[in-house]
Design an enzyme around this catalytic site. Structure first.
Site, PDB file in Angstrom:
ATOM      1  N   ALA A  74      32.082  39.160  99.537  1.00 33.35           N
ATOM      2  CA  ALA A  74      30.951  38.842  98.806  1.00 33.35           C
ATOM      3  C   ALA A  74      29.848  38.153  99.314  1.00 33.35           C
ATOM      4  O   ALA A  74      30.059  37.637 100.260  1.00 33.35           O
ATOM      5  CB  ALA A  74      31.743  38.120  97.432  1.00 33.35           C
ATOM      6  N   LYS A  75      28.879  38.044  98.606  1.00 27.48           N
ATOM      7  CA  LYS A  75      27.612  37.298  99.124  1.00 27.48           C
ATOM      8  C   LYS A  75      28.066  35.634  99.692  1.00 27.48           C
ATOM      9  O   LYS A  75      27.465  35.388 100.521  1.00 27.48           O
ATOM     10  CB  LYS A  75      26.724  36.930  98.085  1.00 27.48           C
ATOM     11  CG  LYS A  75      25.723  38.249  97.661  1.00 27.48           C
ATOM     12  CD  LYS A  75      24.546  37.795  96.511  1.00 27.48           C
ATOM     13  CE  LYS A  75      23.748  38.798  96.441  1.00 27.48           C
ATOM     14  NZ  LYS A  75      23.363  39.312  97.417  1.00 27.48           N
TER      15      LYS A  75
END
Ligand code: GLU
Length: 318
Positions: free
Chosen positions: A251-252
């Protein structure tokens, strides 16, 4: 066989079918690379389909960024990129066909209703986690009218009988799972993912589905819809997802995970391709390779089976 009358072909075809709701991250790119290698190593066509059913989150700029990034790692595709947002008529026709067979019912449940009914149920419903507990399956006419009068538009669900489907995944091997009364049309009128994916894989003549293993539990639902709509089932290869150092899905928050973010840190697409190749057991660490060099090396049976750790460069140099 041409079940809904729009030209299913006999071509052997692979595909990548992203949702244009953001930029592709390294995990998506790795899955796309496997899908492309699987098709090209077998001399097959490869198509890209934009799964832009969600008209709120899907954006043309995400679509162009995704296509740019696929091309940047060496993926090419045959024919035009198909958009699900332009094909609602086909999905509606399939829903009508299922409805004519008595297999569709209206569901007035909110997500919260479904959670509550799952928790209250004495036993877990058949099917994948979070399966619909069947609340609206047998509503009386009076109950249905009361719900309609409350103003909440219904979704449409498939009436199933709790069947279990067995299939052989090209990586996970023998797999099995139940089906639930899957949504066919959401209550905002948008056709649902499982329906659209089955129609499009059928009509595009897709014979090899390669995708992330988060979709493994949905495969039995898709096998059922294929059977009901007279669509031949493709082969399936579900790729374990890429995980960050914390064991969570990429994820980011894990750092620079898209080509654009990595480029800002001086890491080019060539380095990403080398990482993908190494992570698939197709090249030595940091071996400079093009994706095309890997076509002859690709062997689905030799893919590493477990979750894939993210490369150090996402955090180390960000
Ligand atoms: N559009 C789905 C996604 O981006 C993938 C669908 C599929 O490959 O079947 O997660």
């Amino acid at each position: 066989m041409d079940p809904i009358g729009t030209g299913q072909t006999e071509e052997m075809t692979g595909r990548f079918a992203p949702s244009p709701t953001g930029e592709l991250h390294l995990g998506n790119l790795r899955t796309a690379a496997v899908a492309w290698l699987s098709a090209r190593s077998a001399g097959r066509e490869f198509v890209v389909r934009m799964e832009d059913l969600d008209r709120v989150q899907s954006k043309p700029e995400h679509e162009s960024a995704q296509l740019r990034d696929l091309a940047a790692i060496g993926i090419d595709w045959d024919g035009p990129v198909l958009r699900q947002s332009e094909r609602f008529d086909l999905y509606d026709a399939a829903i009508e066909k299922l409805a004519a067979a008595g297999l569709v019912y209206e569901c007035f449940c909110s997500r919260r209703d479904i959670r509550r009914d799952i928790e209250a149920a004495a036993s877990a419903p058949h099917g994948p986690p979070g399966s619909y507990p069947g609340t609206c399956r047998e509503l009386t006419e009076a109950e249905r009218e009361a719900r309609l009068a409350s103003g909440r538009p219904p979704a449409l669900r498939l009436r199933t009988n709790g069947e279990t489907f067995e299939f052989v995944d090209r990586l996970a091997g023998a797999s099995a799972g139940g089906v639930d009364d899957v949504v066919l049309r959401r209550n905002d009128g948008v056709p649902a993912y499982n329906l659209a994916v089955v129609i499009d894989d059928g009509l595009q003549g897709v014979t090899d589905v390669v995708r992330g293993d988060d979709l493994l539990p949905s495969t039995p639902r898709q096998l059922l819809l294929q059977r009901l709509l007279g669509i031949e089932a493709p082969s399936y290869l579900h790729i374990p997802l890429v995980h960050g150092a914390d064991g969570e899905r990429l994820a980011k928050s894990h750092g620079a995970t898209t080509l654009r973010e990595l480029a800002d840190h001086g890491i080019g697409a060539d380095r990403v391709v080398s990482w993908i190749a190494d992570s698939l057991g197709l090249a030595a660490a940091d071996e400079p390779v093009d994706l095309a060099d890997l076509v002859d090396r690709f062997d689905a049976a030799a893919l590493p089976p477990g979750p894939c750790p993210a490369p150090d460069f996402i955090a180390a140099e960000s």
